[in-house]
Design a protein around this motif. Sequence first.
Motif, short mmCIF file in Angstrom:
data_model
loop_
_atom_site.label_atom_id
_atom_site.label_comp_id
_atom_site.label_asym_id
_atom_site.label_seq_id
_atom_site.Cartn_x
_atom_site.Cartn_y
_atom_site.Cartn_z
N LEU B 13 0.84 -1.20 0.00
CA LEU B 13 0.00 0.00 0.00
C LEU B 13 0.87 1.25 0.00
O LEU B 13 2.01 1.21 0.46
N GLN B 17 -3.56 5.12 1.83
CA GLN B 17 -4.53 4.22 1.21
C GLN B 17 -5.24 3.41 2.28
O GLN B 17 -4.76 3.26 3.41
N SER B 18 -6.39 2.86 1.90
CA SER B 18 -7.13 2.02 2.83
C SER B 18 -7.19 0.59 2.30
O SER B 18 -7.00 0.35 1.10
N SER B 80 -6.41 4.65 6.80
CA SER B 80 -5.39 5.50 6.20
C SER B 80 -4.03 4.92 6.60
O SER B 80 -3.50 5.23 7.66
#
Lengths: 112, 115
Positions: B13, B17-18, B80
């Motif tokens: 990631l 980003q999730s 996050s």
Amino acid sequence: GESVGLHLPTLSVQEGDNSIINCAYSNSASDYFIWYKQESGKGPQFIIDIRSNMDKRQGQRVTVLLNKTVKHLSLQIAATQPGDSAVYFCAETVTGGFKTIFGAGTRLFVKA
Amino acid sequence: NAGVTQTPKFRVLKTGQSMTLLCAQDMNHEYMYWYRQDPGMGLRLIHYSVGEGTTAKGEVPDGYNVSRLKKQNFLLGLESAAPSQTSVYFCASSYSGGAPFGELFFGEGSRLTVL
């Protein structure tokens, strides 16, 4: 088997010898203890457990000793084999509670 | 018997980003857990659940959320992602808490890297 930060305590033994892995647990209220074995790239697996009303329990080639006075656990492996090479964790919990707390682990190397 | 299955096994990631990690168990266990494991350290409990529809915080819950909508599934979310969340994540389940059936059954782990 106590934590030394980023570096796991390591035990190196000759194949066929007996191994003893030690662990100090933290909560005097803990009444159930488990040893787990973690091989590289895998999740931990149950080896043996012991309740606080016992001071010794034996399994196949493994023995767990519990000393509640000094909050100490040990795992003894008889006739250590190359397949025993792994990281070993002790874990403690309180019956009826929901949290299992793990020690930092000890890496066991078995020399052929 | 599959036991405990985690998906995905690997993920990279970018910061911010999730993502969601999925854990599924087929042993009809009530208790489910998410742990993280960092190099040279033991497993630290993030969140746990004692039954469908219930969740609770563990030792290191900040930055994570969980849901247990079905008994067999336990989801771990990162809203996050931060580099400090780079770790190997393990899901586990158990029949009960503590003796006599409190042993944990673990999945194979999900390795997450946050750049």
